[in-house]
Motif scaffolding. Structure first.
Motif, PDB file in Angstrom:
ATOM      1  N   GLY A  64       0.723  -1.108   0.069  1.00  0.00           N
ATOM      2  CA  GLY A  64       0.219   0.131   0.142  1.00  0.00           C
ATOM      3  C   GLY A  64       1.151   1.110   0.130  1.00  0.00           C
ATOM      4  O   GLY A  64       0.506   2.162  -0.786  1.00  0.00           O
ATOM      5  N   HIS A  65       1.939   1.269   0.539  1.00  0.00           N
ATOM      6  CA  HIS A  65       2.779   2.486   0.784  1.00  0.00           C
ATOM      7  C   HIS A  65       3.050   2.703  -0.582  1.00  0.00           C
ATOM      8  O   HIS A  65       3.688   4.073  -1.092  1.00  0.00           O
ATOM      9  CB  HIS A  65       4.213   2.389   1.790  1.00  0.00           C
ATOM     10  N   SER A  66       3.528   1.745  -1.202  1.00  0.00           N
ATOM     11  CA  SER A  66       4.041   2.165  -2.809  1.00  0.00           C
ATOM     12  C   SER A  66       3.082   2.968  -3.610  1.00  0.00           C
ATOM     13  O   SER A  66       3.441   3.760  -4.426  1.00  0.00           O
ATOM     14  CB  SER A  66       4.487   0.823  -3.395  1.00  0.00           C
ATOM     15  N   VAL A  67       2.077   2.979  -3.652  1.00  0.00           N
ATOM     16  CA  VAL A  67       0.630   3.551  -4.267  1.00  0.00           C
ATOM     17  C   VAL A  67       0.430   5.028  -3.590  1.00  0.00           C
ATOM     18  O   VAL A  67       0.026   5.651  -4.289  1.00  0.00           O
ATOM     19  CB  VAL A  67      -0.547   2.656  -4.466  1.00  0.00           C
ATOM     20  N   TRP A  68       0.624   4.919  -2.334  1.00  0.00           N
ATOM     21  CA  TRP A  68       0.685   6.223  -1.841  1.00  0.00           C
ATOM     22  C   TRP A  68       1.762   7.037  -2.563  1.00  0.00           C
ATOM     23  O   TRP A  68       1.557   8.289  -2.915  1.00  0.00           O
ATOM     24  CB  TRP A  68       0.989   6.370  -0.410  1.00  0.00           C
ATOM     25  N   GLU A  69       2.926   6.359  -2.641  1.00  0.00           N
ATOM     26  CA  GLU A  69       4.195   7.045  -3.211  1.00  0.00           C
ATOM     27  C   GLU A  69       3.642   7.439  -4.677  1.00  0.00           C
ATOM     28  O   GLU A  69       4.004   8.520  -5.194  1.00  0.00           O
ATOM     29  CB  GLU A  69       5.381   6.557  -2.916  1.00  0.00           C
ATOM     30  N   ALA A  70       3.469   6.590  -5.432  1.00  0.00           N
ATOM     31  CA  ALA A  70       3.273   6.471  -6.969  1.00  0.00           C
ATOM     32  C   ALA A  70       2.209   7.480  -7.208  1.00  0.00           C
ATOM     33  O   ALA A  70       2.331   8.318  -8.273  1.00  0.00           O
ATOM     34  CB  ALA A  70       2.756   5.199  -7.479  1.00  0.00           C
ATOM     35  N   SER A  71       1.155   7.602  -6.565  1.00  0.00           N
ATOM     36  CA  SER A  71       0.103   8.646  -6.800  1.00  0.00           C
ATOM     37  C   SER A  71       0.378  10.171  -6.496  1.00  0.00           C
ATOM     38  O   SER A  71       0.225  10.837  -7.297  1.00  0.00           O
ATOM     39  CB  SER A  71      -1.219   8.196  -6.142  1.00  0.00           C
ATOM     40  N   ILE A  72       1.150  10.254  -5.470  1.00  0.00           N
ATOM     41  CA  ILE A  72       1.824  11.620  -5.305  1.00  0.00           C
ATOM     42  C   ILE A  72       2.868  12.148  -6.305  1.00  0.00           C
ATOM     43  O   ILE A  72       2.693  13.094  -6.884  1.00  0.00           O
ATOM     44  CB  ILE A  72       2.742  11.722  -3.741  1.00  0.00           C
ATOM     45  N   ALA A  73       3.413  10.995  -6.558  1.00  0.00           N
ATOM     46  CA  ALA A  73       4.640  11.404  -7.616  1.00  0.00           C
ATOM     47  C   ALA A  73       4.085  11.772  -9.088  1.00  0.00           C
ATOM     48  O   ALA A  73       4.884  12.528  -9.732  1.00  0.00           O
ATOM     49  CB  ALA A  73       5.600  10.237  -7.934  1.00  0.00           C
ATOM     50  N   ASN A  74       3.014  11.268  -9.505  1.00  0.00           N
ATOM     51  CA  ASN A  74       2.282  11.524 -10.835  1.00  0.00           C
ATOM     52  C   ASN A  74       1.509  12.813 -10.510  1.00  0.00           C
ATOM     53  O   ASN A  74       1.136  13.474 -11.920  1.00  0.00           O
ATOM     54  CB  ASN A  74       1.721  10.116 -11.165  1.00  0.00           C
ATOM     55  N   LEU A  75       1.032  13.125  -9.528  1.00  0.00           N
ATOM     56  CA  LEU A  75      -0.122  14.137  -9.309  1.00  0.00           C
ATOM     57  C   LEU A  75       0.253  15.557  -9.042  1.00  0.00           C
ATOM     58  O   LEU A  75      -0.049  16.510  -9.379  1.00  0.00           O
ATOM     59  CB  LEU A  75      -1.143  13.650  -8.495  1.00  0.00           C
ATOM     60  N   PHE A  76       1.656  15.524  -8.324  1.00  0.00           N
ATOM     61  CA  PHE A  76       2.065  16.866  -7.770  1.00  0.00           C
ATOM     62  C   PHE A  76       3.582  16.893  -7.687  1.00  0.00           C
ATOM     63  O   PHE A  76       4.423  15.918  -7.662  1.00  0.00           O
ATOM     64  CB  PHE A  76       1.731  16.736  -6.118  1.00  0.00           C
ATOM     65  N   PRO A  98       6.997  19.103  -6.234  1.00  0.00           N
ATOM     66  CA  PRO A  98       7.556  19.542  -4.983  1.00  0.00           C
ATOM     67  C   PRO A  98       6.933  21.018  -4.860  1.00  0.00           C
ATOM     68  O   PRO A  98       7.006  21.929  -5.832  1.00  0.00           O
ATOM     69  CB  PRO A  98       9.017  19.659  -5.159  1.00  0.00           C
ATOM     70  N   GLY A  99       6.452  21.587  -3.749  1.00  0.00           N
ATOM     71  CA  GLY A  99       5.890  22.842  -3.395  1.00  0.00           C
ATOM     72  C   GLY A  99       4.371  23.042  -3.842  1.00  0.00           C
ATOM     73  O   GLY A  99       3.889  23.819  -3.369  1.00  0.00           O
ATOM     74  N   LEU A 157       8.308  13.676  -0.194  1.00  0.00           N
ATOM     75  CA  LEU A 157       8.517  14.088  -1.755  1.00  0.00           C
ATOM     76  C   LEU A 157       8.346  15.559  -1.959  1.00  0.00           C
ATOM     77  O   LEU A 157       8.288  15.878  -3.182  1.00  0.00           O
ATOM     78  CB  LEU A 157       7.237  13.436  -2.683  1.00  0.00           C
ATOM     79  N   GLY A 158       8.313  16.348  -0.956  1.00  0.00           N
ATOM     80  CA  GLY A 158       8.427  17.918  -1.031  1.00  0.00           C
ATOM     81  C   GLY A 158       7.035  18.514  -1.307  1.00  0.00           C
ATOM     82  O   GLY A 158       7.062  19.678  -1.682  1.00  0.00           O
ATOM     83  N   VAL A 188       1.694  15.798 -13.318  1.00  0.00           N
ATOM     84  CA  VAL A 188       2.953  16.516 -13.688  1.00  0.00           C
ATOM     85  C   VAL A 188       4.017  15.548 -14.171  1.00  0.00           C
ATOM     86  O   VAL A 188       3.661  14.372 -14.380  1.00  0.00           O
ATOM     87  CB  VAL A 188       3.529  16.827 -12.207  1.00  0.00           C
ATOM     88  N   GLU A 189       4.865  16.030 -14.541  1.00  0.00           N
ATOM     89  CA  GLU A 189       6.040  15.135 -15.059  1.00  0.00           C
ATOM     90  C   GLU A 189       6.629  14.282 -13.891  1.00  0.00           C
ATOM     91  O   GLU A 189       7.175  15.115 -13.070  1.00  0.00           O
ATOM     92  CB  GLU A 189       7.179  15.866 -15.763  1.00  0.00           C
ATOM     93  N   CYS A 190       6.646  12.860 -13.888  1.00  0.00           N
ATOM     94  CA  CYS A 190       7.051  12.208 -13.099  1.00  0.00           C
ATOM     95  C   CYS A 190       8.343  11.994 -13.019  1.00  0.00           C
ATOM     96  O   CYS A 190       8.861  11.449 -13.809  1.00  0.00           O
ATOM     97  CB  CYS A 190       6.146  10.864 -12.760  1.00  0.00           C
ATOM     98  N   PRO A 191       9.018  12.491 -12.009  1.00  0.00           N
ATOM     99  CA  PRO A 191      10.592  12.404 -11.895  1.00  0.00           C
ATOM    100  C   PRO A 191      11.161  10.926 -11.811  1.00  0.00           C
ATOM    101  O   PRO A 191      12.343  10.622 -12.090  1.00  0.00           O
ATOM    102  CB  PRO A 191      10.892  13.209 -10.566  1.00  0.00           C
ATOM    103  N   SER A 192      10.276  10.113 -11.165  1.00  0.00           N
ATOM    104  CA  SER A 192      10.634   8.687 -11.040  1.00  0.00           C
ATOM    105  C   SER A 192      10.397   7.576 -12.412  1.00  0.00           C
ATOM    106  O   SER A 192       9.231   7.517 -12.557  1.00  0.00           O
ATOM    107  CB  SER A 192       9.999   8.225  -9.811  1.00  0.00           C
TER     108      SER A 192
END
Ligand SMILES: *Cc1c(COP(=O)(O)O)cnc(C)c1O
Length: 395
Positions: free
Chosen positions: A66-78, A80-81, A103-104, A220-224
């Motif tokens: 579950g933690h992986s998709v917390w991170e995946a969703s944030i990294a694709n949608l938002f 830093p800032g 993730l900022g 957003v452009e996903c950095p990962s």
């Protein structure tokens, strides 16, 4: 002495009981990961997962928990800032917010406490203050697995809309998917995250994001490269669905689990069955609570989860009870998973998600009843009759 020489029973709120059929489906030689059966099976798994979520949007599968998709969703949608609003009703909302912060992302938390649901009006007022629409999304959990509250997602959507605010709505359905109704598209949810080891009855290791058209527009452009949705939702080759080797045996396991839910039982029955078991457990706890200190953590029945129940006890009784059930009876109860303001030794949980029937639920309750008696914990009498009565009345 111990009496635990039978099949052990876990009523932890994830991982849940794995059906023999799911286990058997995974007991096989490694399949071809480039073409053939696995490719077709994966297409059908994705289609059926979307049915369970209630979406025609995009699905991405991750080898992760579950933690992986917390991170995946944030990294694709938002980026830093960016600012988001996270609604906490127990430890899991705080967990998603913390992931965003790391993730900022500027994650503001509105905390409704450990014994309350999200109050949509409070969210609406907060969004109305945000006249420049800087809050990009509202994130919350459908079921908080620690507090066992269930949040009213359609009411939250209405509050966002009534505030005239364009924020996306993201929902963690990790504990609730396959246990309670979720209708992502009909409810106007833009993002759902889920995992396979709770209502989906499959060993931990695979998790999912689902996102709709509005979320797709605002990516957003996903950095990962690993989290990036782009190849996962529109792969040019099969391996891109997973950014590498497919989770081969998990896919077979999920196929079996989805067949059980959608073909054999039917999703409506799955949801009703969970509701019946939840109500049977509540009836037992309420009866125990007529004397002594046992209480349901969520007092209002309309906002209690149908997947997990959090129970409060007198000081230390929860830990003593868990130890008794585990060592004497082969029954594993869920630990108290709380916010720091709560005493974890006075809280335990019963997970009632996935592959359960009345003998399992009533057996767990009867074992708890024995443990309470053996430990001298004060309780009202008649809890088992109350639970059995709920099951009798349901069919
Ligand atoms: C279990 C759970 C998680 C975390 O999942 P892991 O697989 O342990 O990382 C997140 N949110 C909710 C609501 C959960 O129930």
């Amino acid at each position: 002495m111990s009496l635990a020489y039978g099949r052990d029973l876990f009523v932890t709120p994830g991982p849940s009981v794995i059906p023999d059929r799911v286990l058997r489906s995974m007991h096989r030689a490694a399949p071809n990961i480039y073409e053939g059966e696995l490719v077709d099976l994966t297409t059908s798994v994705i289609a059926d997962l979307k049915r369970v979520v209630g979406t025609e949007g995009h699905a991405a599968i991750y080898i992760g928990n579950g933690h992986s998709v917390w991170e995946a969703s944030i990294a694709n949608l938002f980026a830093p800032g960016d600012r988001i609003l996270v609604l906490a009703t127990g430890p899991f909302g705080h967990g998603w917010a913390e992931t965003a912060r790391r993730l900022g992302v500027n994650a503001e938390v509105t905390d409704f406490g450990f014994q309350s649901e999200v109050v949509p009006d409070v969210v609406g007022r907060r969004l109305a203050e945000d006249s420049e629409h800087r809050i990009r999304a509202v994130l919350t959990v459908q079921t908080d697995t620690g507090s066992s509250v269930r949040n009213d997602i359609p009411a939250l959507r209405r509050a966002i809309d009534e505030a005239g605010h364009p924020a996306l709505l993201g929902v963690d359905a990790i504990a609730s998917l396959g246990c309670e109704p979720l209708a992502m598209d009909a409810w106007g949810v833009d993002l759902v995250v889920a995992a396979c080891q709770k209502g989906l009855m499959t060993p931990p290791g695979v998790a999912f994001t689902f996102h709709g058209a509005r979320a797709e527009e605002r990516r957003v452009e996903c950095p990962s490269p690993y989290w990036d949705w782009t190849p996962r939702i529109a792969p040019r080759a099969f391996y891109q669905l997973f950014c590498g080797t497919a989770p081969t045996h998990h896919l077979y396991g999920l196929r079996a689990a989805l067949d059980m839910m959608l073909v054999d039982e039917g999703l409506g029955n799955v949801w009703t069955r969970h509701e019946v078991f939840a109500k049977a457990i509540w009836a037992a706890v309420e009866t125990w609570g007529k004397e002594g200190e046992l209480r349901l953590n969520i007092s209002e029945s309309g906002v209690r989860s149908h997947a997990v129940t959090t129970i409060r006890t007198g000081p230390g009784d929860a830990t003593r009870l868990r130890n008794w059930c585990d060592s004497i009876a082969g029954l594993t109860l869920g630990v108290g998973l709380t916010t720091p303001d709560q005493d974890r030794n006075s809280i335990f949980r019963i997970g009632h998600m996935g592959h359960l029937n009345p003998p399992m639920v009533l057996g767990a309750l009867a074992t708890i009843d024995s443990g309470l008696t053996a430990l001298g914990v004060a309780k009202g009498e008649g809890a088992l009759e109350a639970a059995a009565g709920v099951i009798a009345a349901a069919v």
